[in-house]
Write a protein that holds these residues in place. Structure first.
Motif, PDB file in Angstrom:
ATOM      1  N   PHE A 263       0.836  -1.198   0.000  1.00  0.00           N
ATOM      2  CA  PHE A 263       0.000   0.000   0.000  1.00  0.00           C
ATOM      3  C   PHE A 263       0.871   1.249   0.000  1.00  0.00           C
ATOM      4  CE2 PHE A 263      -2.116   3.505   2.274  1.00  0.00           C
ATOM      5  CZ  PHE A 263      -3.142   3.732   1.380  1.00  0.00           C
ATOM      6  N   VAL A 264       0.535   2.192  -0.850  1.00  0.00           N
ATOM      7  CA  VAL A 264       1.237   3.473  -0.904  1.00  0.00           C
ATOM      8  C   VAL A 264       0.202   4.571  -0.672  1.00  0.00           C
ATOM      9  CG1 VAL A 264       2.573   5.055  -2.347  1.00  0.00           C
ATOM     10  CG2 VAL A 264       2.935   2.572  -2.537  1.00  0.00           C
ATOM     11  N   ALA A 265       0.348   5.297   0.424  1.00  0.00           N
ATOM     12  CA  ALA A 265      -0.576   6.407   0.691  1.00  0.00           C
ATOM     13  C   ALA A 265      -0.283   7.526  -0.307  1.00  0.00           C
ATOM     14  CB  ALA A 265      -0.397   6.904   2.128  1.00  0.00           C
ATOM     15  N   VAL A 266      -1.318   7.978  -0.998  1.00  0.00           N
ATOM     16  CA  VAL A 266      -1.115   8.984  -2.043  1.00  0.00           C
ATOM     17  C   VAL A 266      -0.805  10.344  -1.411  1.00  0.00           C
ATOM     18  CG1 VAL A 266      -3.619   9.334  -2.195  1.00  0.00           C
ATOM     19  CG2 VAL A 266      -2.146  10.081  -4.074  1.00  0.00           C
ATOM     20  N   THR A 267       0.164  11.041  -1.997  1.00  0.00           N
ATOM     21  CA  THR A 267       0.475  12.419  -1.605  1.00  0.00           C
ATOM     22  C   THR A 267       0.710  13.218  -2.883  1.00  0.00           C
ATOM     23  OG1 THR A 267       2.880  12.126  -1.621  1.00  0.00           O
ATOM     24  CG2 THR A 267       1.740  11.590   0.448  1.00  0.00           C
ATOM     25  N   ALA A 268       0.802  14.525  -2.728  1.00  0.00           N
ATOM     26  CA  ALA A 268       1.020  15.384  -3.899  1.00  0.00           C
ATOM     27  C   ALA A 268       2.403  15.166  -4.498  1.00  0.00           C
ATOM     28  CB  ALA A 268       0.821  16.844  -3.509  1.00  0.00           C
ATOM     29  N   SER A 269       3.299  14.540  -3.761  1.00  0.00           N
ATOM     30  CA  SER A 269       4.633  14.301  -4.312  1.00  0.00           C
ATOM     31  C   SER A 269       4.810  12.861  -4.797  1.00  0.00           C
ATOM     32  CB  SER A 269       5.698  14.656  -3.265  1.00  0.00           C
ATOM     33  OG  SER A 269       5.455  13.957  -2.063  1.00  0.00           O
TER      34      SER A 269
END
Lengths: 323, 323
Positions: free
Chosen positions: A116-122
């Motif tokens: 799982f990868v938590a989405v961020t603006a970067s």
């Protein structure tokens, strides 16, 4: 590059439209990436040529049920069908919390690696043949738009540069595509990479989640070939419903796409009130949505239907593939 | 009384079969009860005449995904479609914990009254025109079978008793069906309820969950018209798979139904390995399942298909309704 719409309804399924899911596939190979996974996405996949075993990443825009209730079933069926290869899930932290709770309470078994990868603006990741980036949107819960740009574009020779440097066509041209360095008859050494350019610009598509401020996608849309965005309502219905659900009208999305200069716009996530075939004169029609968008946008405009596949050609042209 | 199969596959959906769900409807009215709710049950309902707004109770056999992953979507769509009437959910406590977790993590909104009843061996409830009872089964997680018996059987006069008491047919017979008491010409007062009998025996069906010991349903099956039970495998495949999944073979269920004297047996929950149309000679066929069951059971035998409706007549006969 192909976009296959697995669901185009907002909120609840209808006889014609399932809830949100979109499969995106590069030109080469069988790998693909899924954006959103409403209930019965795995059922829709049975009606396509897409293999769940070749799915490399699932990008979830937000945790509302019509965008993620198909996740547990799809992941469980991958296990039943013998998947062993890793799968990446990207989305808001709430999506992971939801999935973990379902796994725990229902004794669901997943033995293949699920990352799982938590989405961020970067966010910057590459999966299934695409470079993926994200931008935050405006909805009732944390919500994201994704940009998928093809990662593997073949190279060709920059013949204009070669000729401007006085190097005429010869078998040496072929060597520049194979070797790192090539020596000319006169002794000069060419670094091959200086004479290689992409055969065509990398294709890119931007897929918005639920969102009442399309302009938040301006950054992701720069240079993209197509924008896929919800148009839950027409302006008139949006005025009646009020701003609380935080959805876009067809007009609002069309105006953004025009200002952003996006060459193709594919609308989806339609309220079930818009019918394909009107039974009564008072029925709202999906053609109302189309007319409203067309009035604000002069590019290539499509209203997605379930199981339609759109292709983006190497020249960047978006077309509906014949069924 | 109608049984409509919304899903007949075990584990994962196929192109022909969805995962478990069965709608049960009394003869009168539009109310109905659902047993199990696999993913896309709400999608299957769109292909029937059953209204989710007339659904009175959902009975879940166990918390495995292929029996309950359709629950959140169905309940959410009831809300979207304006349901205000109460709905009862019955099942193991784990089902409620699962649903509560999904509601919490996905910000799902349910404003109509949703009542949960944890199933026990002493369950006695009436919903949607049925008296419901339950019995614990044998599976990898807590699992239950349910008996649904029609609650509203019309009454008729016990004319045999009337005539044996020397009361000949007269307009008084009609009054016995309308009034509490009726006075004969000679002064004798009859209590009407003593002369009323059910017009036919209450119909009952028993629906098992996943279960490797069909005999646990013996109590519920007493006097029932039909048993619906999983037959995930044939005996040969069960031997190969081993006992760990805790499913039944067609033979095992057939032998139980014979011994219990159940007049009709409807098998369901077939492993996707059994195909309807064999493509290769090595394919396992659903006809293998049928042959095995028929060898052990001489009653009315059916293998359910998705969207089939079976009727139980007032005489207790089970028939497949013409599509």
């Amino acid at each position: 590059m192909n976009l296959t719409f697995l669901g185009t309804s907002s909120g609840a399924p209808t006889r014609q439209r399932n809830v949100s899911a979109l499969a995106i596939q590069p030109e080469q190979g069988r790998d693909w990436v899924l954006v959103d996974c409403g209930e019965a996405t795995q059922h829709q996949l049975l009606r396509t040529g897409l293999s769940p075993l070749k799915l490399r990443a699932i990008l979830i825009t937000h945790v509302h049920g019509d965008h993620c209730y198909g996740l547990p079933g799809l992941l469980a069926s991958c296990q039943l069908n013998g998947r062993t290869e890793p799968l990446t899930l990207v989305g808001p932290q709430a999506v992971w919390a939801y999935l973990q709770a379902v796994i725990k309470h229902t004794e669901m078994r997943i033995e293949y690696p699920l990352e799982f990868v938590a989405v961020t603006a970067s966010l910057q990741m590459s999966r299934g043949g695409f470079h993926v980036r994200a931008a935050p949107l405006s909805h009732r819960v944390e919500c994201w738009g994704y940009r998928l740009e093809e990662a593997h574009v073949p190279v060709k020779l920059d013949t204009a540069r070669l000729q401007s440097e006085g190097i005429p066509p010869s078998p040496l041209y072929g060597e520049l595509l194979k070797k790192e360095q090539v020596q000319l008859a006169g002794g000069r050494v060419l670094n091959s990479r200086d004479y290689r350019v992409p055969a065509y610009p990398a294709r890119a598509v931007v897929v918005g989640g639920d969102n009442d401020r399309p302009e938040l996608l301006a950054g992701l849309c720069r240079g993209a070939n197509a924008l896929v965005h919800e148009a839950t309502y027409t302006e008139a219905v949006l005025q009646k419903v009020g701003p609380e659900p935080q959805h876009s009208s067809a007009l609002k999305v069309a105006e953004f796409a025009r200002e952003a200069g996006v060459p193709a716009l594919i609308l989806t996530h339609f309220s079930p009130r818009y019918r394909k075939a009107s039974r009564k004169p008072s029925d709202l029609s999906i053609e109302d949505v189309r007319r409203e968008a067309a009035a604000g946008y002069a590019g290539q405009l499509y209203l997605a239907e379930d199981l339609e596949t759109y292709t983006i050609s190497r020249e960047g042209r978006v077309d509906l593939r014949a069924p």
